[in-house]
Design a protein around this motif. Structure first.
Motif, PDB file in Angstrom:
ATOM      1  N   VAL A  29      67.436  12.947  78.657  1.00  0.00           N
ATOM      2  CA  VAL A  29      66.257  12.377  79.320  1.00  0.00           C
ATOM      3  C   VAL A  29      65.688  13.429  80.265  1.00  0.00           C
ATOM      4  O   VAL A  29      66.385  13.932  81.155  1.00  0.00           O
ATOM      5  N   HIS A  30      64.428  13.783  80.064  1.00  0.00           N
ATOM      6  CA  HIS A  30      63.793  14.847  80.849  1.00  0.00           C
ATOM      7  C   HIS A  30      62.432  14.364  81.338  1.00  0.00           C
ATOM      8  O   HIS A  30      61.579  13.986  80.539  1.00  0.00           O
ATOM      9  N   GLU A  31      62.233  14.384  82.647  1.00  0.00           N
ATOM     10  CA  GLU A  31      60.932  14.037  83.209  1.00  0.00           C
ATOM     11  C   GLU A  31      60.044  15.279  83.241  1.00  0.00           C
ATOM     12  O   GLU A  31      60.409  16.308  83.814  1.00  0.00           O
ATOM     13  N   LEU A  32      58.879  15.159  82.619  1.00  0.00           N
ATOM     14  CA  LEU A  32      57.909  16.247  82.651  1.00  0.00           C
ATOM     15  C   LEU A  32      57.013  16.019  83.860  1.00  0.00           C
ATOM     16  O   LEU A  32      56.007  15.305  83.800  1.00  0.00           O
ATOM     17  N   ALA A  33      57.393  16.631  84.973  1.00  0.00           N
ATOM     18  CA  ALA A  33      56.732  16.356  86.245  1.00  0.00           C
ATOM     19  C   ALA A  33      55.642  17.374  86.538  1.00  0.00           C
ATOM     20  O   ALA A  33      55.584  17.961  87.628  1.00  0.00           O
ATOM     21  N   ALA A  34      54.778  17.622  85.572  1.00  0.00           N
ATOM     22  CA  ALA A  34      53.670  18.561  85.787  1.00  0.00           C
ATOM     23  C   ALA A  34      52.668  17.982  86.784  1.00  0.00           C
ATOM     24  O   ALA A  34      52.447  16.773  86.824  1.00  0.00           O
ATOM     25  N   GLU A  35      52.074  18.855  87.588  1.00  0.00           N
ATOM     26  CA  GLU A  35      51.106  18.396  88.580  1.00  0.00           C
ATOM     27  C   GLU A  35      49.731  18.163  87.985  1.00  0.00           C
ATOM     28  O   GLU A  35      48.941  17.379  88.504  1.00  0.00           O
ATOM     29  N   THR A  36      49.424  18.840  86.889  1.00  0.00           N
ATOM     30  CA  THR A  36      48.076  18.790  86.326  1.00  0.00           C
ATOM     31  C   THR A  36      47.997  17.799  85.188  1.00  0.00           C
ATOM     32  O   THR A  36      48.828  17.808  84.282  1.00  0.00           O
ATOM     33  N   ASP A  37      46.982  16.933  85.243  1.00  0.00           N
ATOM     34  CA  ASP A  37      46.666  16.045  84.121  1.00  0.00           C
ATOM     35  C   ASP A  37      45.617  16.770  83.280  1.00  0.00           C
ATOM     36  O   ASP A  37      44.442  16.787  83.615  1.00  0.00           O
ATOM     37  N   GLY A  90      56.806  11.123  81.428  1.00  0.00           N
ATOM     38  CA  GLY A  90      56.021  11.581  82.570  1.00  0.00           C
ATOM     39  C   GLY A  90      54.622  11.004  82.518  1.00  0.00           C
ATOM     40  O   GLY A  90      54.275  10.252  81.603  1.00  0.00           O
ATOM     41  N   GLY A  91      53.818  11.344  83.496  1.00  0.00           N
ATOM     42  CA  GLY A  91      52.459  10.832  83.583  1.00  0.00           C
ATOM     43  C   GLY A  91      51.606  11.276  82.406  1.00  0.00           C
ATOM     44  O   GLY A  91      51.953  12.199  81.668  1.00  0.00           O
TER      45      GLY A  91
END
Length: 354
Positions: A186-194, A59-60
């Motif tokens: 495989v898991h995308e950590l798609a959190a909105e907060t950086d 993820g980001g």
């Protein structure tokens, strides 16, 4: 205590913010922790333990991937090892070189044997492949680890299919990607907060002059971002070494001389920009004809950081517009000064596609 219990405790005491995207990955970490809690059978004719599917968490930047992996690592009671992926590959290269000096035909086998003998769990932070040599080694290495029942948890800014993207002879690397997707969830950590950007919000990122006050301020930023961890990271680029004296979880710290006082080039700086998300660069001097080569390298470095959306925190002898006042290259430096200004803005460096 399960990983979920540890997360709940950290939320209650205010160490962590409760994040639904982070919570979504906790069942996978609990699954791994519970499976590894079962002792592996040991004996004269021991076989590899039953494989426990690992986890590829991507993820980001700043979304909490490393934090979650470290939380799981602390709770898992099994022989384990945690390394930044670049540092791990540096160790692997050293072990392979030693095996070859000893006349071993297949130098990867003793590396696998060492890891299998010492660990049931390997945790890698920031997996990324940018070097053809690493690409050729890592497939066979992981095959051996998986065959021996070693479980792997890794974080990355990229999904597996984007590893070594556009790399030389990438078709030879594709079977490794397929192996990862078979043996790891495989898991995308798609959190909105950086959260990393949040810690930097409102914090000055360009300190001038580069005096004792600047050093003190930068030391505080480093402490906040890394909790005082201070381990070097060495990147291998086309047979050269790029040394970052300080590194922790995507945050690197170096001096101007470390990166611009040595004969490094665009490939080195691109590898650096690919390996870090925040760079603290100290003691940028006044630039001009007396240090023309260093100034050229600095321009190339800033271009690489800018294109890679790396957050820059630095101390310098003067404001960007006054760093390069005279001599050949001063006109071209105007673009670098403009980029340095842009890179100081709050939120710069966020890259949802990373």
């Amino acid at each position: 205590m399960s990983v979920s219990d540890a997360y709940d405790a950290a939320v209650r005491d205010g160490t962590l913010n409760d994040d639904p995207a982070q919570r979504a990955v906790l069942p996978e970490l609990d699954r791994i922790a519970a499976a590894l809690a079962v002792p592996a059978k040991r004996g004269l004719f021991r076989r590899a333990p039953d494989p426990v599917p690992g986890l590829y968490m991507w993820g980001g930047v700043g979304r909490g991937k490393s934090m979650l992996m470290d939380l799981a690592y602390a709770q898992i009671d099994a022989p384990k090892l945690r390394r930044h992926f670049h540092a791990f590959m540096q160790w692997v290269h050293g072990e392979i070189a030693q095996a070859r000096r000893q006349g071993v035909d297949d130098a990867i086998k003793p590396v696998v044997a060492t890891l299998v003998d010492q660990t049931r769990l390997l945790c890698f932070d920031e997996m990324q492949i940018t070097d053809i040599t690493d690409a050729m080694i890592v497939g066979r290495l992981f095959e051996g680890l998986f065959a021996a029942g070693v479980t792997i948890i890794t974080t990355s800014n990229r999904p597996p299919d984007d590893l070594y993207k556009d790399g030389l002879n990438r078709q030879l690397f594709v079977p490794f990607i397929d192996l990862l997707k078979t043996r790891l969830v495989v898991h995308e950590l798609a959190a909105e907060t950086d959260y990393r950007q949040g810690r930097l919000a409102g914090t000055p990122t360009y300190f001038t002059p580069a005096d004792a006050a600047a050093r003190s301020a930068i030391a505080k930023v480093w402490e906040d971002l890394t909790q005082g961890a201070d381990n070097p990271l060495t990147l291998h680029v086309k047979g050269r070494e790029v040394v970052l004296p300080g590194y922790h979880n995507g945050v690197a710290r170096a001096s101007f001389f470390d990166l611009c006082g040595r004969p490094l080039g665009a490939a080195d700086y691109l590898a650096l920009a690919d390996a870090v998300r925040v760079l603290i660069l100290e003691d940028i001097p006044s630039l001009g004809r007396d240090n023309f080569n260093e100034a050229k390298r600095f321009v190339t470095l800033i271009d690489a950081l800018y294109e890679g959306r790396v957050r820059l925190i630095c101390s310098a002898a003067a404001a960007p517009e006054f760093l390069y006042r005279e001599g050949e290259g001063s006109f071209e430096f105007e673009r670098t000064a403009s980029r340095l200004r842009e890179m100081q803005s709050d939120g710069w460096g966020e890259n949802p596609a990373a």
